[in-house]
Design an enzyme around this catalytic site. Structure first.
Site, short mmCIF file in Angstrom:
data_model
loop_
_atom_site.label_atom_id
_atom_site.label_comp_id
_atom_site.label_asym_id
_atom_site.label_seq_id
_atom_site.Cartn_x
_atom_site.Cartn_y
_atom_site.Cartn_z
N ASP A 35 0.82 -1.21 0.00
CA ASP A 35 0.00 0.00 0.00
C ASP A 35 0.86 1.26 0.00
OD1 ASP A 35 -2.25 1.56 0.09
OD2 ASP A 35 -2.50 1.40 2.26
N GLY A 36 0.51 2.21 -0.85
CA GLY A 36 1.16 3.52 -0.80
C GLY A 36 1.93 3.93 -2.03
#
Length: 289
Positions: A41-42
């Protein structure tokens, strides 16, 4: 000057590698996780934070993935699973989806190369999910990668692509019912008082169930790997986002605040140390099931 600079870099790299292996040797006195799963994520937030070209975060994120895989296999983790592309991601703009598919195609082709990390560590690759949803080039590339690594036996890399856990569960139940459809039809016509699906409950229930927990689990996309010991999700998020919901009842969830492209050895070591600290608790929970 360039030769000297190259030698310095090589010496530094060798020193870092040696120190890392020493740390892993010390940690191996404790419990070694059998299966680590990553929610990467990210990537998009990394791109926005540093005002980079669109898609750069995913490319840097791939380099971070290669580092995590190297750490896992050096430490002796046999199973690694990554959440590469959710079915929900198809709702993004067509341009972004196509860009991600193109990047995925490029990186899958890299996995097939003889000098790739999966061949270096003897890793067999599986693509888990509803692969029919993928574009034909990506689906065929995934099939080639699975075939090309089929003889590797030291470790397993599961790449969840076009995947959600709810889709996996529905798929497994449908497959289980189709497998025993003839028996179900006979029972329905006879009016016998048998149950259809048993997922748990009263152990003293003496009724016969056609479809048992083991039947459903054998048809899961993730049947190729045991339940995860650790799930690592970057960006500080503690949601599973429809990932391994069935398999994660007894595992450690680690949520470092760094974005996925920023993850490094420090976060990996911290996850291992925390897992070793609570390993016996989760081990006892599993034994009680």
């Amino acid at each position: 000057m360039k030769k000297i600079s190259g030698r310095v870099i090589q010496i530094y790299g060798n020193l870092v590698s040696f120190l890392r292996k020493c740390i892993f040797f010390i940690l191996s006195v404790g419990a070694i996780p059998n299966h680590i799963a990553f929610i990467m994520d990210g990537n998009r937030r990394y791109t926005k934070r540093w005002n980079l070209m669109e898609g750069t975060g995913h490319k840097v994120g791939f380099l971070a993935l290669m580092s995590m895989l190297k750490y896992c296999y050096e430490f002796g983790v046999r199973y690694v699973t990554i959440y590469a592309f959710s079915i929900d991601n198809f709702r993004r703009s067509p341009e972004e989806v196509q860009s991600l598919m193109d990047l995925m195609l490029e990186k899958i082709e890299e996995l097939i190369k003889e000098e790739s990390i999966v061949n270096h560590y003897g890793v067999r690759v599986y693509f888990s999910g509803n692969l029919k949803l993928l574009s034909e080039p990506v689906r065929l590339a995934a099939e080639r990668a699975m075939l090309a690594t089929a003889k590797n036996s030291k470790a397993v890399l599961s790449i969840c692509i076009a995947y959600t856990s709810t889709n996996e569960i529905v798929h497994a139940i449908q497959e289980s019912c189709e497998e025993k459809w003839d028996e179900i039809t006979v029972l329905n016509s006879s009016g016998a008082g048998y149950g259809l699906i048993r997922l748990g409950g009263n152990e003293h229930d003496e009724r016969d169930y056609l479809i048992k927990l083991t039947d459903i689990e054998s048809h899961m996309y993730m049947a190729v790997a045991p339940d995860p010991d650790i799930i690592i999700r970057t960006s500080g998020e503690t949601r599973l986002s429809n990932f391994l919901l069935w398999q994660s009842a007894n595992c450690y969830l680690y949520s470092p605040s760094v974005l996925w492209p920023e993850i490094g050895l420090r976060q990996f070591l911290w996850a291992i140390l925390n897992f070793q600290r609570i390993h016996f608790y989760f081990d006892n929970k599993r034994k009680q099931l």
